[in-house]
Design an enzyme around this catalytic site. Structure first.
Site, PDB file in Angstrom:
ATOM      1  N   ASP A  31      -7.722  19.575 -13.046  1.00 11.41           N
ATOM      2  CA  ASP A  31      -7.920  18.642 -14.203  1.00 11.41           C
ATOM      3  C   ASP A  31      -7.390  18.908 -15.405  1.00 11.41           C
ATOM      4  O   ASP A  31      -7.908  19.641 -16.164  1.00 11.41           O
ATOM      5  CB  ASP A  31      -9.706  18.321 -13.601  1.00 11.41           C
TER       6      ASP A  31
ATOM      7  N   LYS B 265      -8.414   7.685 -18.787  1.00  8.46           N
ATOM      8  CA  LYS B 265      -8.951   8.471 -20.295  1.00  8.46           C
ATOM      9  C   LYS B 265      -7.558   8.187 -21.500  1.00  8.46           C
ATOM     10  O   LYS B 265      -6.861   7.456 -21.563  1.00  8.46           O
ATOM     11  CB  LYS B 265      -9.294   9.831 -20.276  1.00  8.46           C
TER      12      LYS B 265
ATOM     13  N   ARG C  55       0.820  -0.566  -0.031  1.00  8.25           N
ATOM     14  CA  ARG C  55       0.136   0.064  -0.188  1.00  8.25           C
ATOM     15  C   ARG C  55       1.062   0.953  -0.059  1.00  8.25           C
ATOM     16  O   ARG C  55       0.445   2.241  -0.405  1.00  8.25           O
ATOM     17  CB  ARG C  55      -0.913  -0.010   1.606  1.00  8.25           C
TER      18      ARG C  55
ATOM     19  N   TYR D  60     -16.927  17.602 -14.217  1.00  9.75           N
ATOM     20  CA  TYR D  60     -16.600  16.220 -14.619  1.00  9.75           C
ATOM     21  C   TYR D  60     -17.668  16.516 -13.417  1.00  9.75           C
ATOM     22  O   TYR D  60     -17.676  16.639 -12.889  1.00  9.75           O
ATOM     23  CB  TYR D  60     -15.572  15.496 -14.071  1.00  9.75           C
TER      24      TYR D  60
END
Ligand SMILES: *Cc1c(COP(=O)(O)O)cnc(C)c1O
Length: 394
Positions: A182, A207, A58, A110
């Site tokens: 973003d 994306k 992690r 978004y």
């Protein structure tokens, strides 16, 4: 410190070289040219108190770190922090804040970001002002004494509005507020917000960065080592890390980012020009068209305009005929893959945004969003033309 002579000083590698080599040295044990997929949860320690850098996956994973260095190099940042999704990356940025803090957010952002802000983070005591950041003065006007973060997206999804990133950075720097951009739609090939003063750049790697529609992922990049430490601490504490296989797939994707974006940019512009001249289309939203109200800004702060194109059609019936009539453009959410997709934001990605807010931003049921892929542009034009009801049937 002595300056290296001009002859020995190696120039900063350019983007295409960084895409392929940035952050990735051959694996030292075998020379494997590809970073191995370190599919492990833990690492054997050589002994107590030996300061072994690998503890638990992690916290550390070499495949993930190769991806982080790679994306950081593309964004001209010094650190990358990878996440299990784009939303997990944005959530981590919000966790830099405390209850009572305020965020200024672009209103046409978004849909998932709006949902996180208004249905999750609001309950943790953060407040939000949504602004139309096409006018940077609105960002300044929305700043409050407790504002800690400005969250922008440019071009916006799906209306392709732009924010002047330099002006936004001036506003946040003057106020001592963090600026997060973003950059999912533009990619570092077309726009690098750190170079105009953004503190944090965010991507949904789902994306364009991955580009092959086969993973969900996110990444943040920063230049400030202290901010890097704080974000890493938050990710270690909350745990939204991507798996090594997904990181490896994304690294394979970024190796061709510059080549794919060249094609996405060319095909996006070709579709936008074609649709602008098409009698069945009311309006085309694409920053690369001179008719875009912010084309001059687009040309100044971007070097290409990507494959994202939105169109407004005269009726909702025409929308249905188009999105159900294409044969190459597939009806699906998401974007940025090599294959072309078509969607209706008001019914799909932006369904969670209240209707009045959607309509205010122009995201009506008459808007169709295209993610133009890298197929042959002539085939794509013919597909749209046929579905718009003018061309011959197959
Ligand atoms: C998809 C997307 C996100 C969210 O990313 P996920 O990987 O789906 O969690 C955030 N911002 C933009 C602009 C996006 O397109």
């Amino acid at each position: 410190m002595t300056q290296p002579s001009a002859r020995t000083q190696s120039p900063e590698p350019r983007l295409a070289t960084l895409a392929i080599h940035g952050g990735q040295a051959p694996e030292p044990h075998t020379g494997s040219i590809m970073p191995p997929i370190f599919q492990t949860s833990t690492y054997v320690q050589p002994g107590l108190d030996q300061g072994w850098p690998w503890e638990y996956a992690r916290v550390q994973n070499p495949t993930r770190e190769a991806l982080e260095r790679n994306v950081a190099s593309l964004e001209r940042a010094s650190h990358g922090i990878a996440f299990a999704s784009g939303m997990a990356a944005i959530d981590c940025v919000a966790r830099l804040l405390s209850a009572g803090d305020h965020v200024v957010c672009e209103e046409n952002t978004y849909g998932g970001t709006t949902r996180l802000a208004t249905q999750v983070l609001n309950r943790a005591g953060l407040s939000f002002s949504f602004v139309d950041s096409r006018d940077p003065q609105r960002i300044r006007d929305a700043l409050q004494p407790n504002t800690r973060l400005v969250l922008l997206e440019t071009p916006t999804n799906p209306m392709m509005r732009l924010c002047d990133l330099r002006a936004a950075a001036d506003a946040t720097r003057d106020a001592g507020v963090l600026l997060c951009v973003d950059n999912t739609f533009a990619t570092p090939v077309n726009q690098r917000p750190h170079e105009t003063g953004a503190d944090i750049v965010m991507h949904s790697t789902t994306k364009y960065l991955n580009g092959h529609s086969d993973i969900i992922g996110g990444v943040l990049t920063v230049r400030d080592p202290d901010l890097n430490e704080r974000l890493r601490f938050l990710r270690k504490s909350t745990g939204a890390v991507p798996g090594p296989m997904d990181c490896w797939l994304c690294l394979r994707g970024t190796k061709t980012l510059h080549v794919r974006m060249r094609e996405h940019n060319a095909n996006g512009l070709a579709m936008a020009r074609f649709l602008e001249a098409h009698p069945a289309v009311e309006e085309v939203h694409y920053p690369g068209l001179p008719s875009h109200p912010q084309h001059e800004l687009a040309a100044r702060q971007m070097t290409g305009f990507s494959g994202m194109v939105s169109v407004t059609l005269p009726t909702e019936d025409a929308v249905r005929r188009l999105v159900e009539g294409t044969r190459i453009f597939a009806l699906a959410e998401s974007l940025g893959g090599v294959e072309s997709l078509i969607s209706v934001p008001a019914l799909m990605t932006h369904a969670s945004v209240p209707r009045e807010r959607r309509e205010e931003m122009g995201v009506s049921g008459r808007v169709v969003r295209l993610s133009v892929g890298i197929e042959d542009p002539q085939d794509l034009l013919e597909d749209l033309d046929r579905a718009l009801g003018r061309g011959p049937g197959w």
